[in-house]
Design an enzyme around this catalytic site. Sequence first.
Site, PDB file in Angstrom:
ATOM      1  N   ALA A  20       0.646  -1.401   0.415  1.00 36.61           N
ATOM      2  CA  ALA A  20       0.069  -0.031   0.276  1.00 36.61           C
ATOM      3  C   ALA A  20       1.317   1.554   0.188  1.00 36.61           C
ATOM      4  CB  ALA A  20      -1.211  -0.337   1.126  1.00 36.61           C
TER       5      ALA A  20
ATOM      6  N   TYR B 279       9.029  10.079  -4.363  1.00 33.19           N
ATOM      7  CA  TYR B 279       8.192   8.600  -4.343  1.00 33.19           C
ATOM      8  C   TYR B 279       9.576   7.690  -4.201  1.00 33.19           C
ATOM      9  CZ  TYR B 279       7.554   3.824  -6.535  1.00 33.19           C
ATOM     10  OH  TYR B 279       6.832   2.725  -6.107  1.00 33.19           O
TER      11      TYR B 279
END
Length: 331
Positions: free
Chosen positions: A73, A140
Amino acid sequence: MAVLVTGGAGYIGSHTVAALLERGEEIVVVDNMQQGHPQAVLGGKLYEGDLRDEAFLNQVFEENEIDAVIHFAANSLVGESMQQPGKYYHNNVYGTLCLLEQMNKHGVRRIVFSSTAATYGEPEQVPIREEDRTLPTNAYGETKLAMEKMMRWFDVAHGIKFVSLRYFNAAGAHAGGRIGEDHRPETHLIPIVLQAALGQRPHISLFGDDYDTPDGSCVRDYIHVSDLADAHVLAVQRLRGGADSAVYNLGNGRGFSVKEVVELAREVTGCEIPVRVEARRAGDPAVLVAASERARSELGWQPARAGLREIIASAWAWHQARPHGYEDERV
């Protein structure tokens, strides 16, 4: 005992759930459905909710006997992370903190982490090895590296053992044809190319053709999604066997440029795929190719679907059968 798969309704997560089911594992899936699809979960118990919801996550651990976690996730769009870093720190890093705290509370001491090659940034050498410098060039990758470091300290303090799997471009679809790649919006190269082949896009965008590579386009290491799923299952088994925490690269060891992918997709599909050259995207390294000898020797991982043609062909079969992804009712 069950394996908890966070983000298990997403692309790689759902293929890992399928791999676990094939091995007879009991599975619990948690997904907030930002990018997940309930139809992609082929079995197990599905909970829809967010890791950052303490009461919800506590309920999941209370209601199930969990002995290992596979953690997918996370938000994962490089471009978006450069524009909204706060979103990525809150969802990825804080979400992982919430998960680790619940694991510690409930005595769960094994976690396999879906990390990324973006933790390396611009590589010092190719292929990239696990001991190489980690200096992400985008938010990220920075959040994924922060998540790895957090797991290391939870291991030091609480004995939660982890395996971090750093990999490159996942592609392809499950051999059974029931699950495949369906992101909204789609940002991955191979499905975008195949959408152009289906006439759903007028062209594909080539973000930069002046990189220091043989043909000027970015080079990446593509791995079949089911091979990635197998690696996650092997990592769980290794932790169950008492192994210490470790980091592994996963890759084919062979890079393909964007232009090569497009040309091969043209051959597989028999379709014209127009290309438009556009400006580089912020944070995109020129070459990312992995050295995965450590995973092969220690995990016993051997990619069974290593050819790019086979990867593209499996994805093409999925997109032909479901041109609108999980919204398409045809099987």
